[in-house]
Write a protein that holds these residues in place. Structure first.
Motif, PDB file in Angstrom:
ATOM      1  N   LYS A 144     -48.265  24.578 -11.546  1.00 39.04           N
ATOM      2  CA  LYS A 144     -49.090  25.562 -12.250  1.00 39.04           C
ATOM      3  C   LYS A 144     -48.344  26.890 -12.305  1.00 39.04           C
ATOM      4  CE  LYS A 144     -52.516  27.513 -10.177  1.00 39.04           C
ATOM      5  NZ  LYS A 144     -53.795  27.820  -9.496  1.00 39.04           N
ATOM      6  N   PRO A 145     -48.549  27.653 -13.393  1.00 45.86           N
ATOM      7  CA  PRO A 145     -47.909  28.969 -13.493  1.00 45.86           C
ATOM      8  C   PRO A 145     -48.397  29.890 -12.378  1.00 45.86           C
ATOM      9  CG  PRO A 145     -48.748  28.253 -15.623  1.00 45.86           C
ATOM     10  CD  PRO A 145     -49.322  27.321 -14.600  1.00 45.86           C
ATOM     11  N   LEU A 146     -47.570  30.832 -12.022  1.00 42.90           N
ATOM     12  CA  LEU A 146     -47.918  31.775 -10.964  1.00 42.90           C
ATOM     13  C   LEU A 146     -48.724  32.931 -11.536  1.00 42.90           C
ATOM     14  CD1 LEU A 146     -47.562  32.697  -8.003  1.00 42.90           C
ATOM     15  CD2 LEU A 146     -45.505  33.909  -8.745  1.00 42.90           C
ATOM     16  N   ASP A 147     -49.893  33.158 -10.978  1.00 38.51           N
ATOM     17  CA  ASP A 147     -50.710  34.310 -11.343  1.00 38.51           C
ATOM     18  C   ASP A 147     -50.451  35.398 -10.305  1.00 38.51           C
ATOM     19  OD1 ASP A 147     -52.621  36.218 -11.884  1.00 38.51           O
ATOM     20  OD2 ASP A 147     -54.241  34.774 -12.200  1.00 38.51           O
ATOM     21  N   PRO A 148     -49.888  36.543 -10.709  1.00 35.45           N
ATOM     22  CA  PRO A 148     -49.594  37.613  -9.747  1.00 35.45           C
ATOM     23  C   PRO A 148     -50.801  38.028  -8.908  1.00 35.45           C
ATOM     24  CG  PRO A 148     -48.533  38.079 -11.835  1.00 35.45           C
ATOM     25  CD  PRO A 148     -49.428  36.889 -12.059  1.00 35.45           C
ATOM     26  N   LYS A 149     -52.008  37.840  -9.444  1.00 38.39           N
ATOM     27  CA  LYS A 149     -53.214  38.194  -8.681  1.00 38.39           C
ATOM     28  C   LYS A 149     -53.356  37.328  -7.431  1.00 38.39           C
ATOM     29  CE  LYS A 149     -55.976  37.636 -12.163  1.00 38.39           C
ATOM     30  NZ  LYS A 149     -57.217  37.560 -12.991  1.00 38.39           N
ATOM     31  N   ASP A 150     -52.775  36.125  -7.469  1.00 43.75           N
ATOM     32  CA  ASP A 150     -52.862  35.227  -6.318  1.00 43.75           C
ATOM     33  C   ASP A 150     -51.920  35.633  -5.187  1.00 43.75           C
ATOM     34  OD1 ASP A 150     -54.792  33.675  -7.516  1.00 43.75           O
ATOM     35  OD2 ASP A 150     -53.357  32.261  -8.383  1.00 43.75           O
ATOM     36  N   LEU A 151     -51.128  36.675  -5.417  1.00 42.67           N
ATOM     37  CA  LEU A 151     -50.213  37.156  -4.382  1.00 42.67           C
ATOM     38  C   LEU A 151     -50.783  38.356  -3.635  1.00 42.67           C
ATOM     39  CD1 LEU A 151     -46.763  36.895  -6.207  1.00 42.67           C
ATOM     40  CD2 LEU A 151     -47.908  35.212  -4.748  1.00 42.67           C
ATOM     41  N   LYS A 152     -52.045  38.656  -3.891  1.00 39.05           N
ATOM     42  CA  LYS A 152     -52.691  39.784  -3.214  1.00 39.05           C
ATOM     43  C   LYS A 152     -53.551  39.281  -2.061  1.00 39.05           C
ATOM     44  CE  LYS A 152     -52.816  42.670  -7.370  1.00 39.05           C
ATOM     45  NZ  LYS A 152     -53.666  43.435  -8.317  1.00 39.05           N
ATOM     46  N   ASP A 153     -53.401  39.922  -0.894  1.00 39.67           N
ATOM     47  CA  ASP A 153     -54.191  39.524   0.280  1.00 39.67           C
ATOM     48  C   ASP A 153     -55.651  39.910   0.099  1.00 39.67           C
ATOM     49  OD1 ASP A 153     -52.291  38.419   2.348  1.00 39.67           O
ATOM     50  OD2 ASP A 153     -51.279  40.291   1.859  1.00 39.67           O
TER      51      ASP A 153
ATOM     52  N   VAL B  98     -45.002  40.798  14.302  1.00 37.14           N
ATOM     53  CA  VAL B  98     -43.994  40.667  13.247  1.00 37.14           C
ATOM     54  C   VAL B  98     -44.284  41.649  12.120  1.00 37.14           C
ATOM     55  CG1 VAL B  98     -43.725  38.222  13.799  1.00 37.14           C
ATOM     56  CG2 VAL B  98     -45.240  38.905  11.917  1.00 37.14           C
ATOM     57  N   ASP B  99     -43.315  41.798  11.235  1.00 35.96           N
ATOM     58  CA  ASP B  99     -43.486  42.625  10.047  1.00 35.96           C
ATOM     59  C   ASP B  99     -43.520  41.707   8.831  1.00 35.96           C
ATOM     60  OD1 ASP B  99     -43.856  44.906   8.633  1.00 35.96           O
ATOM     61  OD2 ASP B  99     -41.948  45.843   9.166  1.00 35.96           O
ATOM     62  N   TYR B 100     -44.255  42.126   7.810  1.00 35.38           N
ATOM     63  CA  TYR B 100     -44.433  41.294   6.623  1.00 35.38           C
ATOM     64  C   TYR B 100     -43.673  41.832   5.421  1.00 35.38           C
ATOM     65  CZ  TYR B 100     -48.248  38.726   8.855  1.00 35.38           C
ATOM     66  OH  TYR B 100     -48.994  37.930   9.688  1.00 35.38           O
ATOM     67  N   VAL B 101     -43.034  40.915   4.705  1.00 28.88           N
ATOM     68  CA  VAL B 101     -42.423  41.207   3.415  1.00 28.88           C
ATOM     69  C   VAL B 101     -43.446  40.819   2.345  1.00 28.88           C
ATOM     70  CG1 VAL B 101     -40.506  40.583   1.870  1.00 28.88           C
ATOM     71  CG2 VAL B 101     -40.113  40.842   4.330  1.00 28.88           C
ATOM     72  N   SER B 102     -43.269  41.304   1.132  1.00 29.23           N
ATOM     73  CA  SER B 102     -44.200  41.015   0.038  1.00 29.23           C
ATOM     74  C   SER B 102     -44.496  39.521  -0.091  1.00 29.23           C
ATOM     75  CB  SER B 102     -43.619  41.515  -1.286  1.00 29.23           C
ATOM     76  OG  SER B 102     -43.387  42.902  -1.243  1.00 29.23           O
ATOM     77  N   ALA B 103     -45.719  39.206  -0.500  1.00 26.21           N
ATOM     78  CA  ALA B 103     -46.106  37.809  -0.715  1.00 26.21           C
ATOM     79  C   ALA B 103     -45.307  37.212  -1.863  1.00 26.21           C
ATOM     80  CB  ALA B 103     -47.600  37.728  -1.012  1.00 26.21           C
ATOM     81  N   TYR B 104     -44.994  35.927  -1.748  1.00 19.44           N
ATOM     82  CA  TYR B 104     -44.184  35.268  -2.774  1.00 19.44           C
ATOM     83  C   TYR B 104     -44.797  33.956  -3.271  1.00 19.44           C
ATOM     84  CZ  TYR B 104     -42.762  32.054   0.913  1.00 19.44           C
ATOM     85  OH  TYR B 104     -42.782  31.115   1.914  1.00 19.44           O
ATOM     86  N   ALA B 105     -45.897  33.503  -2.644  1.00 19.09           N
ATOM     87  CA  ALA B 105     -46.507  32.237  -3.061  1.00 19.09           C
ATOM     88  C   ALA B 105     -48.009  32.271  -2.802  1.00 19.09           C
ATOM     89  CB  ALA B 105     -45.876  31.067  -2.306  1.00 19.09           C
ATOM     90  N   PRO B 106     -48.799  31.659  -3.694  1.00 19.14           N
ATOM     91  CA  PRO B 106     -50.252  31.612  -3.484  1.00 19.14           C
ATOM     92  C   PRO B 106     -50.605  30.596  -2.409  1.00 19.14           C
ATOM     93  CG  PRO B 106     -49.672  30.354  -5.427  1.00 19.14           C
ATOM     94  CD  PRO B 106     -48.400  31.002  -4.950  1.00 19.14           C
ATOM     95  N   TYR B 107     -51.639  30.911  -1.643  1.00 21.45           N
ATOM     96  CA  TYR B 107     -52.046  29.990  -0.586  1.00 21.45           C
ATOM     97  C   TYR B 107     -53.481  30.295  -0.163  1.00 21.45           C
ATOM     98  CZ  TYR B 107     -51.859  27.207   3.681  1.00 21.45           C
ATOM     99  OH  TYR B 107     -52.106  26.267   4.649  1.00 21.45           O
TER     100      TYR B 107
END
Length: 263
Positions: free
Chosen positions: A254-263, A111-120
Motif C-alpha cells: 500500500k502507498p505510504l500516507d505521511p499522516k501514518d507517520l505521526k505518533d 534511548v533517543d528517537y529519530v523521525s518515524a519511517y514506517a506505519p505501525y
C-alpha cells in the motif's frame, strides 16, 4: 632544566589536546571511522525483516537500513535482536541503532528517537467466533504476546487482571501459540496480523480492535545529536523523493500516507 620543562609542557599540551579530541568524538565519528554501521533488526518480523533461504535478511527495515548506510558511505552490518535484548544491545553499543522501535515515554528515558519511517499499529486478533470488541472483553482470555515489546507494554497497561497473558520470546512463537490454540487471541502489529489473516482462512481470524497506533522509529543512544540529525535528514529525504513510498508499496502492498507517520 629549562629545556626539560619546555618538553614537559609540550607533552602535557599534546595530551590535553588529544583528550579534547577524544571527548568530542561521537557515534557518527565512530561509524565513519569504522566504515560500518551496526543496525539491530528483528529476524522474524515480516514484512519488516525476515530470513531468506540463504539466511540473509529481507524486508522494509532492511531496505531502509541499506539506504541509510549508503548515505553515510559505510557498510551495513545487520545484527539480529529480540524484544528483550535490543535496548541493552543499543546502550552497550553493540549496535549503533535499532529499527522498528515504537515510541513510549518510558523508553524515551533510555534511548533517543529519530523521525518515524514506517506505519505501525498494534491490534488484538482472534477467531471470528470469539466475541472480543474491547479491552474489557479480554477478561479470562488467554493472550499471546512477544515479551518486552511495545505490544507487551501496551497490553499490560490495559489488560484485566483475570486475563492469562502468555509471553513468548519471538513473533513466530506468538503466532504458533495462537494458531495451535495455546492462546485464544494474540496481540501483534498490523504487519504480522495481516499475514495471519491472509493465510489462515480456515481459522477465520480477524482484527478485534486496536490497542495503539505507533509508527516505527529508529532508536539511537542518548546525547548523539550529530547522528540524530544525519538520520533525520536521511529519513526526510526518503520521504521527499518517494523512496519510502516505493518501499511501502513493495513490502506493505500500500502507498505510504505521511499522516501514518505521526505518533
Amino acid at each position: 632544566m629549562i629545556l626539560r620543562n619546555i618538553l614537559r609542557a609540550a607533552a602535557l599540551t599534546a595530551a590535553l589536546f588529544a583528550g579534547s579530541l577524544a571527548a568530542k568524538a561521537d557515534a557518527l565519528d565512530d561509524i565513519t571511522k569504522a566504515g560500518v554501521i551496526n543496525v539491530g533488526v528483528f529476524a522474524d518480523f515480516p514484512p519488516f525483516s525476515s530470513v531468506n533461504p540463504d539466511m540473509s535478511l529481507k524486508g522494509y527495515d532492511i531496505d531502509v537500513a541499506q539506504i541509510l548506510a549508503d548515505g553515510l558511505k559505510v557498510k551495513l552490518n545487520l545484527v539480529s535482536v529480540t524484544g528483550q535484548n535490543r535496548i541493552p544491545f543499543l546502550t552497550e553499543k553493540r549496535v549503533d541503532l535499532l529499527m522498528s522501535v515504537g515510541y513510549s515515554a518510558e523508553r524515551e528515558k533510555v534511548v533517543d528517537y529519530v523521525s518515524a519511517y514506517a506505519p505501525y499499529y498494534i491490534a488484538v486478533i482472534g477467531p471470528q467466533a470469539l466475541k472480543v470488541s474491547g479491552k474489557e472483553d479480554l477478561a479470562d482470555k488467554s493472550i499471546a504476546v512477544n515479551r518486552g515489546t511495545l505490544e507487551d507494554t501496551s497490553l499490560t497497561a490495559v489488560v484485566p487482571a483475570s486475563a492469562d497473558v502468555r509471553r513468548f520470546d519471538n513473533y513466530n512463537s506468538v503466532i504458533q501459540a495462537f494458531l495451535s490454540g495455546q492462546a485464544q487471541v494474540m496481540v501483534v502489529g498490523n504487519d504480522v496480523g495481516s499475514q495471519v489473516l491472509a493465510k489462515r482462512v480456515d481459522l477465520k481470524p480477524e482484527q478485534k480492535f486496536q490497542l495503539l497506533s505507533s509508527p516505527d522509529h529508529i532508536a539511537i543512544n542518548k546525547n548523539e545529536p550529530r547522528l540524530k540529525q544525519a538520520l533525520n535528514d536521511a529519513v526526510a529525504k526518503l520521504l521527499a523523493d518517494g523512496k519510502l513510498n516505493e518501499i511501502s508499496v513493495k513490502w506493505l502492498q500500500k502507498p505510504l500516507d505521511p499522516k501514518d507517520l505521526k505518533d
